[in-house]
Design an enzyme around this catalytic site. Structure first.
Site, PDB file in Angstrom:
ATOM      1  N   GLU A 171       0.850  -1.196   0.000  1.00 57.74           N
ATOM      2  CA  GLU A 171       0.000   0.000   0.000  1.00 57.74           C
ATOM      3  C   GLU A 171       0.885   1.245   0.000  1.00 57.74           C
ATOM      4  OE1 GLU A 171      -4.115   1.534   2.036  1.00 57.74           O
ATOM      5  OE2 GLU A 171      -2.624   0.652   3.341  1.00 57.74           O
ATOM      6  N   GLY A 305       2.944   1.586  11.255  1.00 63.42           N
ATOM      7  CA  GLY A 305       2.475   0.904  12.453  1.00 63.42           C
ATOM      8  C   GLY A 305       2.005  -0.506  12.153  1.00 63.42           C
ATOM      9  N   MET A 307      -0.201  -3.034   8.715  1.00 61.81           N
ATOM     10  CA  MET A 307      -0.788  -3.085   7.382  1.00 61.81           C
ATOM     11  C   MET A 307      -1.793  -4.219   7.307  1.00 61.81           C
ATOM     12  SD  MET A 307      -1.132  -1.974   4.366  1.00 61.81           S
ATOM     13  CE  MET A 307      -2.212  -2.705   3.142  1.00 61.81           C
ATOM     14  N   GLU A 308      -2.948  -3.956   6.677  1.00 64.78           N
ATOM     15  CA  GLU A 308      -4.117  -4.836   6.760  1.00 64.78           C
ATOM     16  C   GLU A 308      -4.192  -5.903   5.681  1.00 64.78           C
ATOM     17  OE1 GLU A 308      -5.545  -1.079   4.449  1.00 64.78           O
ATOM     18  OE2 GLU A 308      -4.206  -1.521   6.128  1.00 64.78           O
ATOM     19  N   ASN A 309      -3.074  -6.330   5.084  1.00 66.08           N
ATOM     20  CA  ASN A 309      -3.129  -7.354   4.038  1.00 66.08           C
ATOM     21  C   ASN A 309      -4.160  -8.422   4.406  1.00 66.08           C
ATOM     22  OD1 ASN A 309      -0.588  -6.151   3.007  1.00 66.08           O
ATOM     23  ND2 ASN A 309       0.287  -7.161   4.786  1.00 66.08           N
ATOM     24  N   GLU A 342      -6.522  -2.984  12.216  1.00 65.78           N
ATOM     25  CA  GLU A 342      -6.221  -3.823  11.052  1.00 65.78           C
ATOM     26  C   GLU A 342      -7.310  -4.867  10.806  1.00 65.78           C
ATOM     27  OE1 GLU A 342      -3.999  -2.519   9.308  1.00 65.78           O
ATOM     28  OE2 GLU A 342      -3.362  -1.236  10.954  1.00 65.78           O
ATOM     29  N   HIS A 345     -10.245  -3.403   9.040  1.00 65.95           N
ATOM     30  CA  HIS A 345      -9.958  -3.273   7.610  1.00 65.95           C
ATOM     31  C   HIS A 345     -10.339  -4.526   6.817  1.00 65.95           C
ATOM     32  CE1 HIS A 345      -8.125   0.539   6.798  1.00 65.95           C
ATOM     33  NE2 HIS A 345      -7.126   0.394   7.639  1.00 65.95           N
ATOM     34  N   GLU A 364      -9.554   4.244   5.920  1.00 67.39           N
ATOM     35  CA  GLU A 364      -8.798   4.578   7.131  1.00 67.39           C
ATOM     36  C   GLU A 364      -9.631   5.278   8.197  1.00 67.39           C
ATOM     37  OE1 GLU A 364      -6.198   3.218   7.679  1.00 67.39           O
ATOM     38  OE2 GLU A 364      -5.330   2.698   5.745  1.00 67.39           O
TER      39      GLU A 364
END
Length: 937
Positions: A171, A305, A307-309, A342, A345, A364
């Site tokens: 991202e 901080g 990441m929402e993969n 996360e 998300h 976000e």
């Protein structure tokens, strides 16, 4: 999030490749050399006529040579005949390009448009006809030196061995640096991923591993299940030697936490928290989490901080790992919130994705908002509601600038997209959603977002789709699940509910209301004047700083403002929707005072004219508990913001703050500090020692009673423990004798035990900061930093080292951090900002940032939040014209590709200008007021 500039490669040349020369208004031009073919596309966004359906991706990293090779086969749907397929590729050497047709393979030529990070696939005299086609590409590249794309990381074991790993951070626009792809959020597709590795490593990806195949050369190849339909920025794969612990959720999802082997004992809290929160979201959204597993991985080198993969969220170690012996209450709160963010998300962002990055806030802002909704219900002991309004105050500080931007803002190139990851998208987004939830009622809001998620699952959305779902909840068709039940909410029986009434009779247009909050920048200042039983209301944009040409274009801004208020005669919350520039509401009786924006549920500032502030100040001094702690915090915030625009004199704001000597709740106390401490921080950067010391002495006296009540322990609620750390740190930095003596004594005992004596986690930072004041103590702390395996402990020690008064240590710290050997480079942005707040370090931080700007932009990427934080954070306490000129000269000397046009640079300059104005207007008033207090004492 994570943005950095990777090393550029020359145009790709092989077989039928043509190099492209790029100039001109449209980003391209035909070169006069007849052997050069012009690039067939001149826009930053890809054509919409070719869409990916499925990717077959093989990735093979070599962790010895720090390179990787890959093969991708993309099934594309061509919607109208075209001579070329345009997609993204960045810094990839492509060695083979073919079209796999039913009877034979057709070699394809490649043209690269490096400026737009695009390639074109074509063949002489060939047309890609409408229908499906399978494209085959083979490529190789170096693992990235930055924190994005497919990048290398490393960590050191307790025995001193350095181990290498590789992980992804895509991202917003970095999937294209790992494999050729259609790297825009609207181009959703399914991904089938294979990872080739050595036996000493493991690999993890978005989906569960189906099998591992042993290859002839001793390598192993992991085959992962095919993903659901998703955007490229959510693809993830990690090659490492991590260990994991696992647990099943109530809904049958396998949840695992991965970390370096020596830190696996710190993973349990995150695992239990993730299970609880995933189950909560599953129920709350009434949509089952669609994947069979979710992994959470703590990455040693990770700049953002988290990441929402989808199915594999990644975190900083400090954002995921919790050590019960060494982590503080604020660490626990922070870890819980970031996991909540996360996992939210997985629905907001992954299941339903914004159409384009201009509406990033739909991802976000929602995830930031849901942090508080979810943690408040699942972890009530963390008292998360105490901290929401601080997010709104932070957003307002940016949103009050001329350089602010609407929540929904047009963006095109990667740097502009990166700049969208800011306080406006995250925090303002969350705050206006909170305001809307309060306006519609939590019940109606929840049904609306469930409808939105169900209606648009696996699709892309714009703002209007959300407003439609929130407007039409009482006419919802229930979609195909049949599980959405409104339980009588929309029935005539519930007509007494304000929201029910709006939905049933008045047809409130949520879109019309919310467009005023998302399509224009800034927020309203609501001026209130009480005349008997009439309350005269007026709204205008709240804007700091000197008036400029831009103010005329925003003077006509109007918001539809959902006002809430209480009065001296009733604590029941009343509501009024202010739609026009001026309006009047009528009270049932005369009142002594009226307080608007109850509990800061709205995103606006209030000014009370004609004695309104005097009545509120009088009430605070007589009995402040009449107001909630959030209301007290918002009164402190608002009156000091009004000083900045000369609506209220400084002495009135300072008089209000005197009630704080009787305050004990965390939000009013910390907001008091947030307004008062900057006054002397500005003076620290000037030669104003006498006035500076008077201000510092006043603050110590103001909070003395509360400081004296603090225990050096981990007792009490989370908010009490966090307030304890805050107060004691302030007291010791201000050299309050009892605090200094206790901290010094505890540090000495801890040092004599060689760090084996357990310090209470919530006062450890205070003790470390006191110890770092001497060379011997600083050196001892550095050794403990090197050996510590606790991210929480390392963070506290690093903060203490950065606040030492020893300038030679500060200089050493900055230099080592950019090398990344002792202090990780990922921590450099926060370290530079911390040093800049140190009265002995602010000049060092500024010189360091100037000297290393080119390296910083390359490592952290143009437009990234890391670069923005440094540009603003290092300079935002300057208040002289000399420093304004110096900062302006430096930033204006930069080239465009080094950041001269960044919004954050405009913010930095604007903040210095504000500080100059504030000091010019208010220093005489402040001096007179402090002198008066001395006389009264």
């Amino acid at each position: 999030m994570l943005f950095s500039q990777s090393r550029g490669l020359n145009c790709l040349i092989f077989a039928f490749l043509f190099c492209v020369l790029l100039t001109g208004n449209h980003g391209m031009t035909v070169n006069t050399d007849t052997n050069v073919v012009p690039f067939p596309w001149d826009k930053m966004r890809l054509p919409e006529t070719v869409k990916p359906q499925h990717y077959e991706l093989l990735i093979h990293p070599n962790l010895t040579s720090l390179t990787f090779t890959g093969v991708v086969q993309i099934l594309v749907e061509v919607e109208q005949d075209t001579r070329a397929i345009i997609l993204h590729s960045k810094n990839l050497q492509i060695s083979k390009a073919q079209l796999l047709e039913s009877r034979h393979h057709r070699d394809l030529q490649i043209s690269e448009f490096e400026a737009n990070e695009q390639i074109a696939l074509f063949a002489d005299g060939f047309t890609f006809e409408k229908g499906n086609h399978l494209v085959h590409l083979e490529f190789y590249a170096n693992l990235s030196d930055s924190f994005h794309g497919f990048y290398k990381g490393r960590y050191t074991t307790n025995s001193g061995e350095v181990r290498i790993m590789a992980s992804t951070q895509f991202e917003a626009t970095h999937a294209r640096a790992a494999f050729p792809c259609f790297d825009e959020p609207a181009f959703k597709a399914n991904f089938t991923i294979r990872v080739r590795r050595e036996s000493r490593h493991i690999s993890i990806s978005n989906m569960p591993k189906l099998r591992t195949v042993e290859l002839a050369d001793g390598l192993l190849e992991d085959h992962f299940d095919t993903t659901v339909k998703m955007s490229t920025y959510l693809v993830a794969f990690i090659i490492c030697d991590f260990h994991s612990i696992s647990k099943k959720s109530q809904h049958g999802v396998e949840i695992s936490v991965y970390t370096v082997p020596e830190k696996i004992s710190q993973a349990e809290y995150a695992l239990n928290t993730a299970v609880t929160l995933l189950d909560f979201y599953d129920d709350y959204f009434d949509i089952p989490y669609p994947l069979p597993k979710h992994d959470l991985a703590a990455i040693p080198d990770f700049q953002s901080g988290a990441m929402e993969n989808w199915g594999l969220s990644t975190y900083r170690e400090s954002g995921l790992l919790f050590d019960p012996e060494k982590s503080s209450s604020s660490d626990k709160l922070g870890i819980t919130k970031v996991i909540a963010h996360e996992l939210a998300h997985q629905w907001f962002g992954n299941l339903v994705t914004m159409q384009w990055w201009n509406d990033l806030w739909l991802n976000e802002g929602f995830a930031k908002f849901m942090e508080y909704v979810s943690v408040n219900i699942t972890h009530p002991e963390l008292q998360v509601d105490d901290y929401f309004l601080e997010k709104c105050f932070t957003a307002m500080s940016v949103d009050s600038l001329i350089s602010s931007h609407p929540i929904s803002t047009p963006v095109e190139n990667p740097a502009e997209i990166s700049e969208m990851f800011d306080d406006v998208s995250y925090r303002k987004g969350a705050c206006i959603l909170n305001m809307l939830r309060d306006f519609l009622t939590p019940e109606a809001f929840k049904y609306g977002i469930i409808d939105y998620l169900k209606r648009h699952s696996y699709q892309n959305t714009v703002n209007a789709h959300l407003w439609e779902s929130l407007t039409n909840i009482c006419t919802s068709d229930g979609l195909d699940s049949g599980r959405l039940k409104l339980d009588g909410f929309c029935s005539k029986v519930r007509a007494e509910s304000p929201a029910s009434k709006w939905f049933m009779e008045d047809s409130v247009d949520v879109g019309a209301i919310m467009d005023t909050w998302t399509l224009q920048e800034g927020f309203p200042l609501v001026t209130v004047e009480v005349k008997g039983q009439e309350v005269i209301l007026k709204q205008e944009r709240y804007l700091k700083g000197e008036k400029s040409s831009k103010t005329s274009s925003t003077s006509s801004f109007l918001w539809q403002v959902p006002l809430t208020y209480i009065t001296s005669h009733s604590s029941a919350v009343q509501r009024f929707l202010l739609k026009s520039e001026k309006d009047v509401l009528y009270l049932s009786e005369k009142v002594e005072w009226i307080k608007f924006n109850v509990d800061l549920r709205g995103y606006y500032i209030v000014h009370y004219e004609s004695g309104g502030w005097d009545a509120l100040i009088n009430q605070l001094q007589q009995n402040h508990t009449v107001f909630s702690s959030n209301d007290r915090a918002s009164l402190i915030h608002d009156i000091f913001q009004l000083v900045s625009i000369e609506k209220v004199p400084l002495d009135k704001a300072l008089n209000l703050s005197l009630y704080l000597s009787k305050e004990s709740e965390i939000m009013p106390v910390t907001q008091g500090f947030n307004e008062l401490v900057p006054l002397y921080k500005l003076m620290e950067k000037r030669n104003m020692e006498e006035l500076e010391n008077k201000m510092k002495g006043h603050l110590v006296k103001l909070f003395k009673a509360l400081i004296d009540r603090q225990h050096w322990s981990d007792d009490g609620s989370v908010s009490q423990r966090m307030l304890r750390n805050y107060l004691l740190l302030f007291a010791c930095v201000r050299r309050y004798p009892s605090c200094v003596n206790t901290a010094t004594e505890r540090f000495q005992k801890w040092k004599e035990s060689d760090g084996k004596l357990r310090l209470p986690a919530d006062v450890s930072l205070v003790v470390y900061t006191e110890g770092a004041r001497t060379d011997e103590g600083w050196d001892f702390l550095l050794e403990k930093y090197k050996r510590s395996t606790s991210p929480s402990e390392k963070w506290m020690i690093k903060a203490a080292l950065a606040y030492t008064p020893l300038t030679h240590k500060l200089q050493w710290l900055l230099e080592r951090s950019i090398e990344g050997e002792i202090m990780k480079t990922q921590d450099l942005p926060s370290l530079v900002v911390t040093v800049s707040k140190n009265p002995k370090g602010f000049k060092l931080a500024w010189e360091f940032m100037k000297t290393n700007w080119g390296k910083l932009v390359k490592k952290f990427d143009l437009g990234s939040s890391a670069i923005s934080r440094m540009a603003v954070g290092v300079t935002d306490q300057y208040s002289t014209r000399e420093m304004l000129d110096e900062v302006q000269t430096f930033f204006s000397s930069l080239a465009q590709d080094q950041g001269s046009g960044l919004r954050s640079i405009q913010q930095a300059l604007e903040k210095i200008q504000q500080n100059i104005l504030w000091m010019d207007r208010n220093i005489p008033l402040l001096k007179a007021w402090l002198d008066m207090q001395s006389v009264q004492d």
